[in-house]
Design a protein around this motif. Structure first.
Motif, PDB file in Angstrom:
ATOM      1  N   PRO A  72       0.738  -1.288   0.184  1.00  0.00           N
ATOM      2  CA  PRO A  72       0.025   0.012  -0.009  1.00  0.00           C
ATOM      3  C   PRO A  72       0.638   1.150  -0.177  1.00  0.00           C
ATOM      4  CG  PRO A  72      -0.372  -1.139   1.819  1.00  0.00           C
ATOM      5  CD  PRO A  72       0.783  -1.935   1.384  1.00  0.00           C
ATOM      6  N   VAL A  73       0.213   2.331  -0.784  1.00  0.00           N
ATOM      7  CA  VAL A  73       1.213   3.419  -0.893  1.00  0.00           C
ATOM      8  C   VAL A  73       0.147   4.563  -1.018  1.00  0.00           C
ATOM      9  CG1 VAL A  73       2.400   5.064  -2.598  1.00  0.00           C
ATOM     10  CG2 VAL A  73       2.901   2.804  -2.409  1.00  0.00           C
ATOM     11  N   LYS A  74       0.105   5.751  -0.198  1.00  0.00           N
ATOM     12  CA  LYS A  74      -0.781   6.847  -0.202  1.00  0.00           C
ATOM     13  C   LYS A  74      -0.131   8.022  -0.697  1.00  0.00           C
ATOM     14  CE  LYS A  74      -3.732   6.917   3.319  1.00  0.00           C
ATOM     15  NZ  LYS A  74      -5.089   6.632   2.926  1.00  0.00           N
ATOM     16  N   ILE A  75      -0.882   8.672  -1.732  1.00  0.00           N
ATOM     17  CA  ILE A  75      -0.192   9.860  -2.208  1.00  0.00           C
ATOM     18  C   ILE A  75      -1.116  10.984  -1.912  1.00  0.00           C
ATOM     19  CG2 ILE A  75       0.374  10.969  -4.702  1.00  0.00           C
ATOM     20  CD1 ILE A  75       2.272   8.437  -3.947  1.00  0.00           C
ATOM     21  N   ASN A  76      -0.759  12.012  -1.444  1.00  0.00           N
ATOM     22  CA  ASN A  76      -1.791  12.988  -1.152  1.00  0.00           C
ATOM     23  C   ASN A  76      -1.284  14.203  -2.172  1.00  0.00           C
ATOM     24  OD1 ASN A  76      -3.042  15.623  -0.268  1.00  0.00           O
ATOM     25  ND2 ASN A  76      -2.648  14.872   1.869  1.00  0.00           N
ATOM     26  N   LEU A  77      -2.375  14.446  -3.237  1.00  0.00           N
ATOM     27  CA  LEU A  77      -2.104  15.354  -4.194  1.00  0.00           C
ATOM     28  C   LEU A  77      -1.946  16.828  -3.642  1.00  0.00           C
ATOM     29  CD1 LEU A  77      -4.327  14.005  -6.936  1.00  0.00           C
ATOM     30  CD2 LEU A  77      -2.014  13.839  -6.630  1.00  0.00           C
ATOM     31  N   ASP A  78      -2.193  17.009  -2.463  1.00  0.00           N
ATOM     32  CA  ASP A  78      -1.838  18.391  -1.934  1.00  0.00           C
ATOM     33  C   ASP A  78      -0.702  18.659  -1.450  1.00  0.00           C
ATOM     34  OD1 ASP A  78      -4.620  18.915  -1.965  1.00  0.00           O
ATOM     35  OD2 ASP A  78      -5.149  18.294   0.129  1.00  0.00           O
TER      36      ASP A  78
END
Length: 126
Positions: A72-78
């Motif tokens: 799992p990878v989480k990318i926050n576009l902010d």
């Protein structure tokens, strides 16, 4: 006393929450396994993203189920750039990548545990 209670509550949620990796680390982990990378693309104020975290990813059983199958990878576009050459139209959107960095499945939207498990159960990277 309130601070201690908050710290204990935070620790409890972290113990049962999905362990997220950076994209770079996920690529290294994928070299050693046959797991598909699951990228969760979010925005900070996205209520549907928060709902997925709370209702799906903080569930201990679901977290274990996902970690057995995916990295799992989480990318926050902010505050991060999307590592792939794709245009994200909504958050959350989930991208599943094989060992060749090809997207094998895209799942837009927020889901409950049963539906997300059903949508992801047959994803393979080979």
């Amino acid at each position: 006393m309130i601070k201690i209670s908050m710290v204990l509550l935070f620790c409890f949620f972290n113990l049962s929450a999905l362990e997220w990796h950076t994209y770079k680390d996920a690529l290294k982990l994928q070299e050693k396994s046959s797991k598909v990378i699951m990228i969760d693309v979010i925005r900070t104020e996205c209520q549907y993203c928060i709902k997925m975290d709370k209702n799906v990813f903080y569930n201990e059983e679901m977290s274990q189920w996902l970690e057995e199958r995916f990295i799992p990878v989480k990318i926050n576009l902010d505050n991060e750039e999307m590592p792939l050459d794709v245009e994200v139209k909504m958050t959350p959107t989930f991208y599943f990548l094989d060992k060749n960095n090809n997207i094998v499945k895209t799942i837009p939207g927020s889901w409950n545990i049963e539906d997300f498990k059903d949508l992801t159960k047959n994803i393979k990277g080979e």
